[in-house]
Design an enzyme around this catalytic site. Structure first.
Site, PDB file in Angstrom:
ATOM      1  N   GLU A  73      -5.326   7.082   0.063  1.00 34.48           N
ATOM      2  CA  GLU A  73      -6.253   6.363   1.361  1.00 34.48           C
ATOM      3  C   GLU A  73      -4.950   6.443   2.383  1.00 34.48           C
ATOM      4  O   GLU A  73      -5.263   6.647   3.835  1.00 34.48           O
ATOM      5  CB  GLU A  73      -6.326   5.071   0.968  1.00 34.48           C
ATOM      6  CG  GLU A  73      -6.692   4.287   2.254  1.00 34.48           C
ATOM      7  CD  GLU A  73      -7.345   2.787   2.033  1.00 34.48           C
ATOM      8  OE1 GLU A  73      -8.134   2.242   2.840  1.00 34.48           O
ATOM      9  OE2 GLU A  73      -7.197   2.245   0.700  1.00 34.48           O
TER      10      GLU A  73
ATOM     11  N   ILE B 150      -3.673   0.119  -3.069  1.00 36.73           N
ATOM     12  CA  ILE B 150      -4.119  -1.299  -3.225  1.00 36.73           C
ATOM     13  C   ILE B 150      -5.723  -1.438  -2.727  1.00 36.73           C
ATOM     14  O   ILE B 150      -5.931  -1.428  -1.626  1.00 36.73           O
ATOM     15  CB  ILE B 150      -3.359  -2.307  -2.545  1.00 36.73           C
ATOM     16  CG1 ILE B 150      -1.758  -2.315  -2.843  1.00 36.73           C
ATOM     17  CG2 ILE B 150      -3.993  -3.861  -2.349  1.00 36.73           C
ATOM     18  CD1 ILE B 150      -0.947  -3.191  -2.206  1.00 36.73           C
ATOM     19  N   ASP B 151      -6.576  -1.142  -3.633  1.00 38.89           N
ATOM     20  CA  ASP B 151      -8.046  -1.525  -3.437  1.00 38.89           C
ATOM     21  C   ASP B 151      -8.247  -2.727  -3.301  1.00 38.89           C
ATOM     22  O   ASP B 151      -8.293  -3.747  -4.329  1.00 38.89           O
ATOM     23  CB  ASP B 151      -8.707  -0.874  -4.730  1.00 38.89           C
ATOM     24  CG  ASP B 151     -10.077  -0.893  -4.344  1.00 38.89           C
ATOM     25  OD1 ASP B 151     -10.619  -1.097  -3.172  1.00 38.89           O
ATOM     26  OD2 ASP B 151     -11.121  -0.968  -5.355  1.00 38.89           O
TER      27      ASP B 151
ATOM     28  N   ASP C 123       0.770  -1.225   0.116  1.00 40.80           N
ATOM     29  CA  ASP C 123      -0.073  -0.096   0.058  1.00 40.80           C
ATOM     30  C   ASP C 123       1.060   1.286   0.125  1.00 40.80           C
ATOM     31  O   ASP C 123       0.786   2.232  -0.862  1.00 40.80           O
ATOM     32  CB  ASP C 123      -0.940  -0.001   1.246  1.00 40.80           C
ATOM     33  CG  ASP C 123      -2.107  -0.795   1.124  1.00 40.80           C
ATOM     34  OD1 ASP C 123      -3.043  -0.602   0.469  1.00 40.80           O
ATOM     35  OD2 ASP C 123      -2.034  -1.921   1.656  1.00 40.80           O
TER      36      ASP C 123
ATOM     37  N   THR D 109      -7.370  -4.701  -0.218  1.00 41.85           N
ATOM     38  CA  THR D 109      -6.116  -5.142   0.587  1.00 41.85           C
ATOM     39  C   THR D 109      -6.194  -6.524   1.140  1.00 41.85           C
ATOM     40  O   THR D 109      -5.163  -7.447   0.747  1.00 41.85           O
ATOM     41  CB  THR D 109      -5.789  -4.394   1.924  1.00 41.85           C
ATOM     42  OG1 THR D 109      -5.798  -2.986   1.430  1.00 41.85           O
ATOM     43  CG2 THR D 109      -4.359  -4.763   2.215  1.00 41.85           C
TER      44      THR D 109
ATOM     45  N   ASP E 270      -6.366   4.886  -4.507  1.00 46.26           N
ATOM     46  CA  ASP E 270      -6.235   3.818  -3.765  1.00 46.26           C
ATOM     47  C   ASP E 270      -5.131   2.889  -4.086  1.00 46.26           C
ATOM     48  O   ASP E 270      -5.081   2.193  -5.285  1.00 46.26           O
ATOM     49  CB  ASP E 270      -7.589   2.756  -3.688  1.00 46.26           C
ATOM     50  CG  ASP E 270      -7.713   1.932  -2.369  1.00 46.26           C
ATOM     51  OD1 ASP E 270      -6.397   1.630  -1.965  1.00 46.26           O
ATOM     52  OD2 ASP E 270      -8.729   1.660  -1.888  1.00 46.26           O
TER      53      ASP E 270
ATOM     54  N   ASP F 283     -12.494   4.407  -3.642  1.00 48.06           N
ATOM     55  CA  ASP F 283     -13.006   3.139  -3.986  1.00 48.06           C
ATOM     56  C   ASP F 283     -13.704   2.954  -5.220  1.00 48.06           C
ATOM     57  O   ASP F 283     -14.398   1.728  -5.419  1.00 48.06           O
ATOM     58  CB  ASP F 283     -13.708   2.394  -2.782  1.00 48.06           C
ATOM     59  CG  ASP F 283     -12.664   2.311  -1.667  1.00 48.06           C
ATOM     60  OD1 ASP F 283     -11.574   1.790  -2.018  1.00 48.06           O
ATOM     61  OD2 ASP F 283     -13.291   2.167  -0.336  1.00 48.06           O
TER      62      ASP F 283
END
Length: 355
Positions: A70, A137-138, A47, A140, A135, A296
């Site tokens: 994020e 890593i959308d 991330d 996770t 984001d 998101d």
């Protein structure tokens, strides 16, 4: 003549592509050093590393733009080991094509710059000016389980989504590959997987294979026409806390959908229905107070609409990305081919008691 947002699209795609190299490396090396943050969701070195790489590219190319992302650096400032691990990954991640790498700029300069770059994502958003949503890593949890995740980047201008990019390392490259019920777990980024979806307002939606160098050739994508609801399929979140799955089942039954729902993490769901691998994406509210985050949904919203779909909340309103960092004026998400969206919306409202 250059098309509108051509440079923004190119930089966004290359930045996502470079960051995907890092996330894949993190997964394969098991260097996931998870920590907790306030909402108890796992945060990985992937991330932070992906966020730093993407924001560094945006800073170099569009220094006047705001960024809503994020992650923030507090965790890194408190943990020297995690900070050094991420700095090593960021420093060692480059595109194999020198020209493409050069377009992204000098990257992150040192450990102190790493912290500063991560924190450039703290904009409040809003309805004025240019704002990137990110984001890194959308999904996770999907990333950790070897399922679906997405590197999600979008450009808002005066609150409207103008450019959307989703890098999905574990989705099949083949746009015609149907969704399978096991696609949410135990996937890999081996040969034949890894796709990047993109869209520019008014210019349609595209998919192309993820690469480790320059951009590969893209193909136009369109949502599948749904002629019979019985043959349709829909996607929903893996986590029950993200969407009301029992109400989704009732909606499917009333629509006459007989296929089991496909559960996967992240905006990979938007990309999948945009290219016709699935048909409908439902994200139903699990509480009256929860507010979706703009990062998101922004990229996926545009990609689906540019592929011939419609995206609204459960009250039939377009998603409003100009409120701030959340979709405070919306409740839930319904994405479907434009021709059947109202039919799906009617049933959703019936089941949720909104009529």
């Amino acid at each position: 003549m250059t098309t509108p947002y051509a440079r923004e699209l190119e930089i966004a795609q290359l930045a996502v592509q470079r960051a995907a190299i890092l996330t894949k490396r993190v997964f394969h090396e098991k260097a996931k050093g998870t920590v907790s943050k306030d909402d108890a969701s796992p945060v990985t070195v992937g991330d932070f590393g992906a966020q730093a790489l993407i924001i560094a590219a945006l800073r170099h190319n569009f220094p006047g733009d705001a960024i809503v992302a994020e992650e923030e650096s507090a965790q890194l400032r408190a943990d020297e080991g995690l900070r050094e691990l991420i700095w090593g990954l960021v420093r060692g991640t480059k595109l194999e094509d020198p020209e493409a790498e050069g377009l992204l700029g000098g990257g992150v300069r040192d450990v102190d710059d790493l912290l500063e770059v991560v924190d450039l994502g703290r904009s409040a958003g809003g309805r004025e000016g240019r704002v990137w949503t990110l984001d890194p890593i959308d999904g996770t949890k999907g990333f950790l389980r070897g399922g679906q995740y997405a590197l999600a980047l979008a450009l808002l201008e005066d609150g409207e989504v103008k450019v959307g990019v989703l890098g999905c390392p574990n989705l099949p490259v083949d746009d015609a590959a149907p969704l399978t019920v096991d696609i949410g777990a135990n996937q890999s980024d081996d040969e034949g997987r890894g796709v990047i979806f993109s869209a520019v307002i008014g210019q349609g939606a595209t998919s192309r294979p993820l690469s480790t160098g320059g951009l590969t050739e893209g193909k136009s994508i369109k949502m599948k026409e749904v002629t019979e609801m019985a043959s349709a399929s829909f996607c929903e979140s893996v986590e029950a806390g993200h969407s009301n799955q029992s109400e989704s089942a009732q909606i499917a039954q009333k629509l006459g959908i007989t296929k089991p729902s496909v559960r996967m993490d992240s905006q990979a769901k938007y990309g999948s229905i945009a290219r016709g691998a699935g048909d409908i994406y439902l994200r139903l509210p699990t509480s009256k107070t929860y507010q979706e985050k703009i990062w998101d949904h922004a990229g996926g919203d545009l990609i689906v609409r540019e592929a011939g779909g419609q995206v609204t909340d459960t009250k039939g309103r377009r998603l409003d990305f100009g409120v701030g960092r959340t979709l405070a004026s919306n409740s839930g998400v319904i994405a479907a081919p434009a021709a059947v969206h109202n039919q799906v919306l009617d049933v959703v409202q019936e089941v949720l008691g909104l009529k």
